[in-house]
Design a protein around this motif. Structure first.
Motif, PDB file in Angstrom:
ATOM      1  N   GLY A 146     -22.119 -77.287  47.130  1.00  0.00           N
ATOM      2  CA  GLY A 146     -21.314 -77.651  48.294  1.00  0.00           C
ATOM      3  C   GLY A 146     -20.399 -78.825  47.968  1.00  0.00           C
ATOM      4  N   GLY A 147     -20.198 -79.682  48.935  1.00  0.00           N
ATOM      5  CA  GLY A 147     -19.359 -80.865  48.738  1.00  0.00           C
ATOM      6  C   GLY A 147     -17.912 -80.492  48.458  1.00  0.00           C
ATOM      7  N   SER A 148     -17.311 -81.269  47.555  1.00  0.00           N
ATOM      8  CA  SER A 148     -15.880 -81.109  47.303  1.00  0.00           C
ATOM      9  C   SER A 148     -15.531 -79.778  46.630  1.00  0.00           C
ATOM     10  N   ASP A 198     -27.880 -75.606  46.088  1.00  0.00           N
ATOM     11  CA  ASP A 198     -28.654 -76.329  47.088  1.00  0.00           C
ATOM     12  C   ASP A 198     -28.035 -76.019  48.440  1.00  0.00           C
ATOM     13  N   ARG A 224     -28.077 -77.477  52.744  1.00  0.00           N
ATOM     14  CA  ARG A 224     -28.542 -78.448  53.737  1.00  0.00           C
ATOM     15  C   ARG A 224     -29.188 -77.686  54.883  1.00  0.00           C
ATOM     16  N   GLY A 283     -21.758 -79.770  41.291  1.00  0.00           N
ATOM     17  CA  GLY A 283     -21.029 -81.013  41.515  1.00  0.00           C
ATOM     18  C   GLY A 283     -21.927 -82.167  41.106  1.00  0.00           C
ATOM     19  N   MET A 284     -21.344 -83.347  41.034  1.00  0.00           N
ATOM     20  CA  MET A 284     -22.135 -84.558  40.781  1.00  0.00           C
ATOM     21  C   MET A 284     -21.664 -85.632  41.754  1.00  0.00           C
ATOM     22  N   PRO A 344     -21.406 -89.556  43.342  1.00  0.00           N
ATOM     23  CA  PRO A 344     -21.176 -90.861  42.694  1.00  0.00           C
ATOM     24  C   PRO A 344     -22.478 -91.558  42.313  1.00  0.00           C
ATOM     25  N   SER A 396     -29.511 -80.853  45.024  1.00  0.00           N
ATOM     26  CA  SER A 396     -30.040 -81.948  45.872  1.00  0.00           C
ATOM     27  C   SER A 396     -31.146 -82.646  45.101  1.00  0.00           C
ATOM     28  N   ARG A 416     -33.131 -80.645  53.032  1.00  0.00           N
ATOM     29  CA  ARG A 416     -32.368 -79.716  52.200  1.00  0.00           C
ATOM     30  C   ARG A 416     -33.319 -78.839  51.399  1.00  0.00           C
ATOM     31  N   LYS A 426     -16.511 -91.349  40.666  1.00  0.00           N
ATOM     32  CA  LYS A 426     -17.497 -90.794  39.724  1.00  0.00           C
ATOM     33  C   LYS A 426     -17.394 -91.417  38.331  1.00  0.00           C
TER      34      LYS A 426
HETATM   35  O1  LIG Z   1     -24.602 -83.272  48.784  1.00  0.00           O
HETATM   36  C1  LIG Z   1     -24.089 -82.639  47.877  1.00  0.00           C
HETATM   37  O2  LIG Z   1     -23.356 -83.300  46.943  1.00  0.00           O
HETATM   38  C2  LIG Z   1     -23.070 -82.744  45.662  1.00  0.00           C
HETATM   39  C3  LIG Z   1     -21.837 -83.471  45.117  1.00  0.00           C
HETATM   40  O3  LIG Z   1     -20.785 -83.310  46.033  1.00  0.00           O
HETATM   41  P1  LIG Z   1     -19.324 -83.881  45.758  1.00  0.00           P
HETATM   42  O4  LIG Z   1     -18.617 -83.764  47.096  1.00  0.00           O
HETATM   43  O5  LIG Z   1     -19.457 -85.296  45.305  1.00  0.00           O
HETATM   44  O6  LIG Z   1     -18.691 -82.999  44.730  1.00  0.00           O
HETATM   45  C4  LIG Z   1     -22.890 -81.237  45.745  1.00  0.00           C
HETATM   46  O7  LIG Z   1     -22.742 -80.701  44.464  1.00  0.00           O
HETATM   47  C5  LIG Z   1     -24.090 -80.645  46.450  1.00  0.00           C
HETATM   48  O8  LIG Z   1     -24.008 -79.229  46.498  1.00  0.00           O
HETATM   49  C6  LIG Z   1     -24.132 -81.179  47.848  1.00  0.00           C
HETATM   50  O9  LIG Z   1     -25.192 -80.672  48.637  1.00  0.00           O
END
Ligand SMILES: O=C1O[C@H](COP(=O)(O)O)[C@@H](O)[C@H](O)[C@H]1O
Length: 257
Positions: A47-49, A75, A77, A144-145, A147, A153, A181, A204
């Motif tokens: 998820g996320g960006s 993962d 939520r 994703g990773m 910061p 998760s 999650r 990051k």
């Molecule tokens: O909470 C989460 O964060 C990671 C990283 O998101 P990002 O927005 O910094 O790219 C994401 O990979 C993960 O799936 C998500 O649940």
């Protein structure tokens, strides 16, 4: 291929505008390869960006035939699908109805369950799709990773980092909201045929340097991603790569992985 080490690449782009198309081509190329070799393509999404970048870039390409795609979530939520925090909900708004993937090909959590049961239920769904495999072997996982160095998760210092048996684990104390999650575990992540991280933005940079340059000596969960026999790519933009001193690839326009 312009990568110096086959199957391992730290690839830096000026911005998301150049990174995005390469990511989309990676998905399409691994889909074609997987379908040609074993008749389907199994893809794990984060998820996320990632959500908006991947959706935009995949939709910019000629429509792939997704009838043999199976999509899971690295993962998820534990919120209802219409909550803006739901990763499935975001892909449902931005991508899934616009590609011809059958609903049966999307493996969602049951968000009505308590978190431990939700993880078990999702693990059962994965086991049905990967029968006979101790740990599901996805063709491609997109990660994703954060910061703080978390991926999926799996957060720094959390006991779930040591999980070796479960394929999906519940977490009810996520330091990043929402707190509840479910997540794939490292044995699943590292069993994949190909793992691609997408890491963009200056927030990051410091952690990324430690993850990529200190490797397993670093305390960050993302540093534990090392596919046993699969490929690993890091697709990074310049702001995220700002602190790196290792050698990276800087592909020209139109590059493909
Ligand atoms: O909470 C989460 O964060 C990671 C990283 O998101 P990002 O927005 O910094 O790219 C994401 O990979 C993960 O799936 C998500 O649940």
């Amino acid at each position: 291929c312009w990568c110096s080490a086959p199957g391992l690449g730290f690839v830096v782009f000026p911005s998301s505008a150049e990174l995005g198309p390469v990511l989309a081509h990676l998905v399409i190329s691994r889909a074609e390869k997987a379908i040609a070799s074993h008749g389907r393509f199994t893809l794990g999404l984060s998820g996320g960006s990632l959500v908006s970048m991947l959706s935009k870039e995949l939709l910019a390409l000629p429509q792939p035939d997704c009838s043999k795609w199976v999509i899971g979530f690295c993962d998820e939520r534990l919120v209802s699908f219409d909550d803006p925090e739901s990763t499935f909900g975001l892909y449902k708004n931005q991508l899934f109805p616009k590609i011809n993937i059958p609903e049966s090909g999307i493996l969602t959590i049951d968000s009505s369950l308590p978190v431990a049961e939700c993880a078990e239920d999702y693990a059962c769904k994965l086991k049905q799709v990967f029968p006979g495999e101790e740990f599901p072997v996805f063709d491609l996982l997109l990660l994703g990773m954060g910061p703080d160095g978390h991926t999926c998760s799996l957060f720094p210092g959390h006991p779930l980092l040591e999980e070796t048996k479960k394929i999906v684990a519940p977490i009810s104390d996520s330091p990043k909201p929402p707190p509840q999650r479910v997540t794939m575990t490292f044995p699943v992540v590292n069993a994949a045929r190909c793992v691609a991280f997408v890491s963009t933005g200056g927030s990051k940079a410091t952690v990324l340097k430690e993850v990529l340059e200190d490797g397993k000596a670093s305390p960050y969960p993302a540093a534990r991603v090392a596919p046993t026999s699969g490929e690993l790519f890091w697709l990074i933009d310049d702001p995220a790569a700002a602190a790196l001193t290792i050698q990276v690839e800087r592909p020209g326009a139109g590059a493909k992985l």
